[in-house]
Scaffold this motif. Structure first.
Motif, PDB file in Angstrom:
ATOM      1  N   VAL A 147      -9.390 -44.565  24.820  1.00 44.99           N
ATOM      2  CA  VAL A 147     -10.548 -45.151  24.137  1.00 44.99           C
ATOM      3  C   VAL A 147     -11.658 -44.107  24.012  1.00 44.99           C
ATOM      4  O   VAL A 147     -11.918 -43.333  24.949  1.00 44.99           O
ATOM      5  N   ASP A 148     -12.335 -44.082  22.868  1.00 44.37           N
ATOM      6  CA  ASP A 148     -13.420 -43.134  22.607  1.00 44.37           C
ATOM      7  C   ASP A 148     -14.568 -43.367  23.591  1.00 44.37           C
ATOM      8  O   ASP A 148     -15.198 -44.433  23.611  1.00 44.37           O
ATOM      9  N   VAL A 171      -9.527 -53.262  24.217  1.00 48.55           N
ATOM     10  CA  VAL A 171      -8.309 -53.961  23.779  1.00 48.55           C
ATOM     11  C   VAL A 171      -7.960 -53.639  22.324  1.00 48.55           C
ATOM     12  O   VAL A 171      -6.804 -53.302  22.027  1.00 48.55           O
ATOM     13  N   PRO A 172      -8.926 -53.711  21.369  1.00 52.38           N
ATOM     14  CA  PRO A 172      -8.561 -53.324  19.985  1.00 52.38           C
ATOM     15  C   PRO A 172      -8.078 -51.877  19.876  1.00 52.38           C
ATOM     16  O   PRO A 172      -7.168 -51.586  19.089  1.00 52.38           O
ATOM     17  N   ILE A 178       0.017 -50.780  22.286  1.00 51.66           N
ATOM     18  CA  ILE A 178       0.745 -51.928  22.832  1.00 51.66           C
ATOM     19  C   ILE A 178       1.791 -52.423  21.844  1.00 51.66           C
ATOM     20  O   ILE A 178       2.945 -52.674  22.207  1.00 51.66           O
ATOM     21  N   LEU A 179       1.390 -52.561  20.574  1.00 50.75           N
ATOM     22  CA  LEU A 179       2.325 -53.059  19.571  1.00 50.75           C
ATOM     23  C   LEU A 179       3.496 -52.101  19.376  1.00 50.75           C
ATOM     24  O   LEU A 179       4.625 -52.537  19.129  1.00 50.75           O
ATOM     25  N   LEU A 247      -3.121 -55.306  12.681  1.00 51.30           N
ATOM     26  CA  LEU A 247      -3.748 -54.017  12.414  1.00 51.30           C
ATOM     27  C   LEU A 247      -4.233 -53.905  10.971  1.00 51.30           C
ATOM     28  O   LEU A 247      -4.422 -52.808  10.450  1.00 51.30           O
ATOM     29  N   LYS A 248      -4.459 -55.055  10.348  1.00 48.90           N
ATOM     30  CA  LYS A 248      -4.912 -55.063   8.961  1.00 48.90           C
ATOM     31  C   LYS A 248      -6.286 -54.411   8.817  1.00 48.90           C
ATOM     32  O   LYS A 248      -6.636 -53.886   7.767  1.00 48.90           O
TER      33      LYS A 248
END
Length: 260
Positions: A147-148, A171-172, A178-179, A247-248
């Motif tokens: 994560v940044d 999480v995002p 994860i996917l 992830l759209k």
């Protein structure tokens, strides 16, 4: 269209060469051949198997794989993100996680049979769980660490709580990691369920394969493998659709490489 046509030609050529080889050069008793495998599949779906309806066997294996997949994924995501965001906790747990990961997890199927019983789904779900957990855990762990930091620091300056940072940033950011792991994780879940059934079960595709092996029915083994492969491909397509939907929000990747 051309790629699909090439794939079809390759499959047809492979099946035809196998059929010819098993007819004229190699013993079909040991290696079977596509016509015998197709006949076994037709028999299973039209008349049933020696253990009952093929639909029941598929449903049992799918249930074990899906439950193990869901539980293993949830545990892997939660623990992976937790340790990824806590360097101290990760340092403490690192040797234990490495030791657990070094254990041949397929061998645990025999131990799970002793713990949870030969009959029933518990031992198969446990085998699927341990195979899925580590596949998801390491990706979630790495995703949480990638994560940044500037983004997290800016959120803290603006007054975001640790929970808000976790839910809206960590999480995002780790979702793609994860996917990516889930694609292989469901295959591991199927492997775990089938291996557990081979070790001991009263229903399932693994039992069909085990019985076919005991009867020297190579066509039955191939038929079981084909059914499992189809299930894995269907699951892969569903996970791909889920990944695209989740992830759209991401901008499409641009290819900067230009042909010379």
């Amino acid at each position: 269209m051309k790629i699909a046509l090439v794939r079809i030609v390759l499959v047809v050529a492979w099946l035809a060469s196998w059929e010819l080889a098993a007819t004229y050069w190699i013993d079909p008793f040991f290696y079977s051949k596509p016509s015998l495998v197709a006949a076994r599949l037709v028999e299973w779906f039209a008349q049933g198997t020696s253990q009952g309806s093929i639909g029941v066997q598929i449903a049992v294996t799918l249930e074990e794989a899906v439950v193990g997949f869901v539980l293993g994924s949830l545990a892997g995501v939660v623990l992976g993100i937790l340790l990824g965001r806590s360097p101290l906790l990760a340092e403490i747990c690192a040797p234990f996680i490495k030791a657990a990961n070094a254990v041949p997890r397929i061998v645990l199927a025999s131990l799970f049979v002793i713990w949870f019983g030969l009959i029933g789904p518990a031992s198969k779900i446990a085998t699927a769980f341990v195979l899925v957990f580590f596949a998801v855990f390491f990706n979630a762990f790495q995703g949480a660490r990638e994560v940044d930091r500037n983004l997290v620091n800016n959120a803290r300056i603006l007054g975001a709580s640790p929970l808000q940072i976790l839910l809206t940033i960590v999480v995002p950011s780790a979702t793609s990691w994860i996917l990516a792991s889930l694609h292989s994780a469901f295959g591991f879940a199927l492997i775990g369920a089938v291996v557990g059934e081979v070790v001991g079960a009263d229903k399932g595709l693994g039992l069909l394969i085990n019985r076919a092996q005991g009867n020297f029915d190579s066509a039955g083994i191939y038929a079981g493998m084909i059914v499992i492969t189809v299930l894995a491909l269907v699951a892969e397509s569903l996970l791909t659709a889920l990944e695209k939907r989740l992830l759209k929000w991401r901008p499409p990747a641009t290819n900067t490489d230009k042909p010379v």
